[in-house]
Design an enzyme around this catalytic site. Structure first.
Site, PDB file in Angstrom:
ATOM      1  N   GLY A  13       0.820  -1.223   0.000  1.00 44.71           N
ATOM      2  CA  GLY A  13       0.000   0.000   0.000  1.00 44.71           C
ATOM      3  C   GLY A  13       0.840   1.252   0.000  1.00 44.71           C
ATOM      4  O   GLY A  13       0.603   2.182   0.768  1.00 44.71           O
ATOM      5  N   TYR A 175     -12.383  -1.687  12.679  1.00 46.13           N
ATOM      6  CA  TYR A 175     -10.988  -1.281  12.446  1.00 46.13           C
ATOM      7  C   TYR A 175     -10.111  -1.485  13.687  1.00 46.13           C
ATOM      8  O   TYR A 175      -9.094  -2.181  13.622  1.00 46.13           O
ATOM      9  CB  TYR A 175     -10.940   0.185  12.000  1.00 46.13           C
ATOM     10  CG  TYR A 175      -9.522   0.709  11.856  1.00 46.13           C
ATOM     11  CD1 TYR A 175      -8.743   0.343  10.769  1.00 46.13           C
ATOM     12  CD2 TYR A 175      -8.965   1.560  12.818  1.00 46.13           C
ATOM     13  CE1 TYR A 175      -7.426   0.812  10.632  1.00 46.13           C
ATOM     14  CE2 TYR A 175      -7.668   2.038  12.688  1.00 46.13           C
ATOM     15  CZ  TYR A 175      -6.898   1.660  11.596  1.00 46.13           C
ATOM     16  OH  TYR A 175      -5.615   2.117  11.473  1.00 46.13           O
TER      17      TYR A 175
HETATM   18  N1  LIG Z   1      -3.448   7.775   8.949  1.00 46.62           N
HETATM   19  C1  LIG Z   1      -3.505   7.603  10.268  1.00 46.62           C
HETATM   20  O1  LIG Z   1      -3.858   8.502  11.039  1.00 46.62           O
HETATM   21  C2  LIG Z   1      -3.102   6.265  10.867  1.00 46.62           C
HETATM   22  C3  LIG Z   1      -3.049   6.135  12.251  1.00 46.62           C
HETATM   23  C4  LIG Z   1      -2.652   4.917  12.807  1.00 46.62           C
HETATM   24  C5  LIG Z   1      -2.321   3.873  11.975  1.00 46.62           C
HETATM   25  N2  LIG Z   1      -2.412   4.013  10.635  1.00 46.62           N
HETATM   26  C6  LIG Z   1      -2.063   2.856   9.801  1.00 46.62           C
HETATM   27  O2  LIG Z   1      -1.097   3.284   8.845  1.00 46.62           O
HETATM   28  C7  LIG Z   1      -1.233   2.524   7.646  1.00 46.62           C
HETATM   29  C8  LIG Z   1      -1.398   3.453   6.459  1.00 46.62           C
HETATM   30  O3  LIG Z   1      -2.493   4.294   6.695  1.00 46.62           O
HETATM   31  P1  LIG Z   1      -2.813   5.530   5.715  1.00 46.62           P
HETATM   32  O4  LIG Z   1      -3.506   6.556   6.524  1.00 46.62           O
HETATM   33  O5  LIG Z   1      -1.597   5.902   4.947  1.00 46.62           O
HETATM   34  O6  LIG Z   1      -3.921   4.852   4.762  1.00 46.62           O
HETATM   35  P2  LIG Z   1      -4.343   5.209   3.269  1.00 46.62           P
HETATM   36  O7  LIG Z   1      -3.891   6.580   2.874  1.00 46.62           O
HETATM   37  O8  LIG Z   1      -5.795   4.868   3.163  1.00 46.62           O
HETATM   38  O9  LIG Z   1      -3.501   4.153   2.403  1.00 46.62           O
HETATM   39  C9  LIG Z   1      -3.740   2.787   2.549  1.00 46.62           C
HETATM   40  C10 LIG Z   1      -2.968   2.047   1.495  1.00 46.62           C
HETATM   41  O10 LIG Z   1      -3.282   0.656   1.624  1.00 46.62           O
HETATM   42  C11 LIG Z   1      -3.675   0.189   0.332  1.00 46.62           C
HETATM   43  N3  LIG Z   1      -4.544  -0.977   0.405  1.00 46.62           N
HETATM   44  C12 LIG Z   1      -5.810  -1.073   0.878  1.00 46.62           C
HETATM   45  N4  LIG Z   1      -6.267  -2.310   0.720  1.00 46.62           N
HETATM   46  C13 LIG Z   1      -5.270  -3.036   0.149  1.00 46.62           C
HETATM   47  C14 LIG Z   1      -5.131  -4.375  -0.273  1.00 46.62           C
HETATM   48  N5  LIG Z   1      -6.142  -5.257  -0.165  1.00 46.62           N
HETATM   49  N6  LIG Z   1      -3.954  -4.774  -0.805  1.00 46.62           N
HETATM   50  C15 LIG Z   1      -2.937  -3.906  -0.943  1.00 46.62           C
HETATM   51  N7  LIG Z   1      -3.003  -2.615  -0.604  1.00 46.62           N
HETATM   52  C16 LIG Z   1      -4.169  -2.186  -0.065  1.00 46.62           C
HETATM   53  C17 LIG Z   1      -4.349   1.380  -0.335  1.00 46.62           C
HETATM   54  O11 LIG Z   1      -4.444   1.162  -1.735  1.00 46.62           O
HETATM   55  P3  LIG Z   1      -5.498   1.974  -2.648  1.00 46.62           P
HETATM   56  O12 LIG Z   1      -4.869   3.314  -2.920  1.00 46.62           O
HETATM   57  O13 LIG Z   1      -5.626   1.106  -3.858  1.00 46.62           O
HETATM   58  O14 LIG Z   1      -6.781   2.067  -1.873  1.00 46.62           O
HETATM   59  C18 LIG Z   1      -3.358   2.460   0.056  1.00 46.62           C
HETATM   60  O15 LIG Z   1      -2.227   2.387  -0.758  1.00 46.62           O
HETATM   61  C19 LIG Z   1      -2.430   1.601   7.876  1.00 46.62           C
HETATM   62  O16 LIG Z   1      -1.972   0.339   8.350  1.00 46.62           O
HETATM   63  C20 LIG Z   1      -3.211   2.313   8.965  1.00 46.62           C
HETATM   64  O17 LIG Z   1      -4.029   1.428   9.703  1.00 46.62           O
HETATM   65  C21 LIG Z   1      -2.787   5.191  10.052  1.00 46.62           C
END
Ligand SMILES: NC(=O)c1ccc[n+]([C@@H]2O[C@H](COP(=O)([O-])OP(=O)(O)OC[C@H]3O[C@@H](n4cnc5c(N)ncnc54)[C@H](OP(=O)(O)O)[C@@H]3O)[C@@H](O)[C@H]2O)c1
Length: 191
Positions: A13, A175
């Protein structure tokens, strides 16, 4: 790492968000980075933006064929993997037209749709373990290797069971609890 081996990383991702930044930082620190992306074109755009040795790889962690193809590509190009960053995750099933408040309310254990819960756990828990298991042989082939799995404070039982935590109502079955399960699965792997 004290080895002359080229450092090879896969970030799942990585076409956007946190994963993109991790891939960028790794490329800037001398890694050959496979930029995992469900949509290969988005992955190519991201890899071009990152530059250096960043290269797109099609990877949907819920799709066994996609996992197989990605592992074969890394195996054929390097035969080993130094670092796996399990970053890919979803926070809801992506049903359009809902506000953040509506999503959070719908994800409480008392009312949540089991279908939505399954969809999120399919990616965050089962998909993450599936790609990890598939890459274990390549991780074992590296002189030194590491798995980093991105969790969340929303997955912490300690924090979310604390009555003093004003945000604990945000701990939901879809989640938050998927990240708790992920923590458990990867503790099992580490042990
Ligand atoms: N942002 C926050 O505040 C926060 C806080 C705590 C933890 N996290 C964790 O940090 C990580 C990244 O979060 P983010 O905020 O950067 O999320 P994001 O912007 O929504 O990006 C998520 C990524 O995962 C990909 N993805 C989703 N389903 C997938 C699948 N089945 N196979 C492969 N790739 C897939 C998405 O691809 P597409 O572009 O194709 O959808 C995207 O590239 C996650 O594990 C999240 O739980 C985030």
């Amino acid at each position: 790492m004290q080895t002359n081996e080229i450092k090879v990383a896969l970030v799942t991702g990585a076409n956007t968000g946190v994963g993109f930044q991790i891939a960028k930082a790794l490329a800037e620190n001398g890694y050959h980075v496979f930029v995992g992306s469900r949509d290969l074109e988005k992955g190519k755009d991201a890899a071009n933006q990152i530059g250096g040795e960043a290269h797109a790889i099609q990877l949907d962690i819920t799709d066994n064929n996609s996992i197989r193809n990605a592992v074969s590509k890394i195996e054929n190009e390097f035969g080993y993997l130094t670092l796996l960053v399990n970053n890919a995750a979803i926070s809801n099933a992506g049903i359009p037209g809902r506000t953040m408040w509506e999503i959070l309310s719908a994800q409480k254990a008392s009312v949540t749709s089991i279908a939505e819960m399954r969809q999120v756990w399919e990616t965050n828990v089962f998909g993450t373990l599936a790609i990890t298991q598939a890459l274990l042989p390549l991780l074992r082939n590296a002189k030194q290797s590491r798995i980093v799995t991105v969790s969340s404070s929303l997955g912490s039982l300690t924090l979310n069971a604390d009555p003093g935590n004003a945000f604990r109502n945000g701990f939901d079955a879809v989640y938050g609890a998927s990240k708790t399960a992920l923590n458990g699965v990867f503790l099992s792997l580490a042990n």
